[in-house]
Motif scaffolding. Structure first.
Motif, short mmCIF file in Angstrom:
data_model
loop_
_atom_site.label_atom_id
_atom_site.label_comp_id
_atom_site.label_asym_id
_atom_site.label_seq_id
_atom_site.Cartn_x
_atom_site.Cartn_y
_atom_site.Cartn_z
N THR A 1 15.03 13.88 14.61
CA THR A 1 15.92 12.89 15.47
C THR A 1 16.37 13.63 16.26
OG1 THR A 1 16.42 11.75 13.12
CG2 THR A 1 17.86 11.14 15.46
N ILE B 1 9.70 4.75 18.95
CA ILE B 1 9.23 6.29 18.67
C ILE B 1 9.25 6.45 20.07
CG2 ILE B 1 8.72 8.20 17.00
CD1 ILE B 1 7.89 6.29 15.00
N TYR C 1 7.89 5.19 24.96
CA TYR C 1 8.42 4.83 23.68
C TYR C 1 7.02 4.05 22.28
CZ TYR C 1 13.13 5.88 24.19
OH TYR C 1 14.05 6.53 24.61
N LYS D 1 13.98 8.31 17.40
CA LYS D 1 13.38 8.88 16.31
C LYS D 1 11.69 9.64 17.23
CE LYS D 1 10.93 8.20 11.80
NZ LYS D 1 10.46 6.52 11.19
N TYR E 1 8.15 13.02 11.95
CA TYR E 1 9.26 13.09 12.79
C TYR E 1 10.44 13.70 12.40
CZ TYR E 1 6.16 8.26 12.01
OH TYR E 1 5.27 7.72 12.49
#
Length: 187
Positions: free
Chosen positions: A46, A82, A58, A31, A44
């Motif tokens: 993917t 994320i 992250y 994500k 967001y």
């Protein structure tokens, strides 16, 4: 109370250049924060990426991110893991209250300083190296926690009022429709 450079109390770095790590063959789906900014909310998407991305890219709980090309966008993250892309500065508090730092970064005084250090004429860019040199007032940890909590409550109150105002505008438009009928403006 003392003033310290932002780089002394937080880690600051730019997010990752995700295209370098994208791979259609990869089984690893991550994500990622999208570059689409709307309604002052993060969006967001993917993507498939290689496994060898440094963990510092992250998100961690209470990370603060600033969109470097649209510096009005400052968010405190609650989700972890994320992937943060390169057009964001990642601000990771070390020995200060994250909420306190977040509210300083959202303040009018910070905004004024930010405007002075932005570069570019058409497209304003905020450089991480300039962010690191900004000095902020550091107060006791107890006061940081109290101020952060208080300012969060004020933000929630403002958000509630904004939602109420939006509902009232919608009500007004529905009322006009009810009073005047379906086609009350023509060309």
């Amino acid at each position: 109370m003392t003033y310290k450079k932002l780089s002394e109390v937080v880690d600051i770095y730019t997010g990752i250049r995700t295209p370098r790590y994208m791979s259609d063959e990869s089984q690893n789906t991550e994500k990622i924060i999208s570059n689409k900014i709307a309604d002052n909310k993060l969006h967001y998407e993917t993507i498939k990426v290689d496994d060898n991305i440094d963990k510092k890219y992250y998100s961690k709980k209470d990370d603060i991110i600033i969109h470097l090309l649209n510096t009005t966008q400052i968010h405190m993250l609650t989700e972890e893991n994320i992937l943060i892309p390169f057009n964001y500065a990642i601000i990771r508090p070390k020995n200060v209250n994250a909420q306190y730092i977040y509210h300083i970064l959202k303040s009018n005084q910070f905004n004024h300083v930010k405007k002075r250090i932005n570069e570019g004429t058409q497209l304003k860019v905020l450089k991480v190296s300039h962010l690191k040199d900004i000095k902020i007032k550091i107060i006791s940890p107890e006061s940081q926690e109290k101020y952060g909590h208080l300012l969060n409550l004020v933000d929630k109150h403002i958000q509630t009022k904004e939602e109420q105002l939006k509902t009232e505008y919608e009500y007004k438009n529905e009322l006009i429709y009810e009073l005047l009928g379906e086609k009350y403006v023509r060309l």
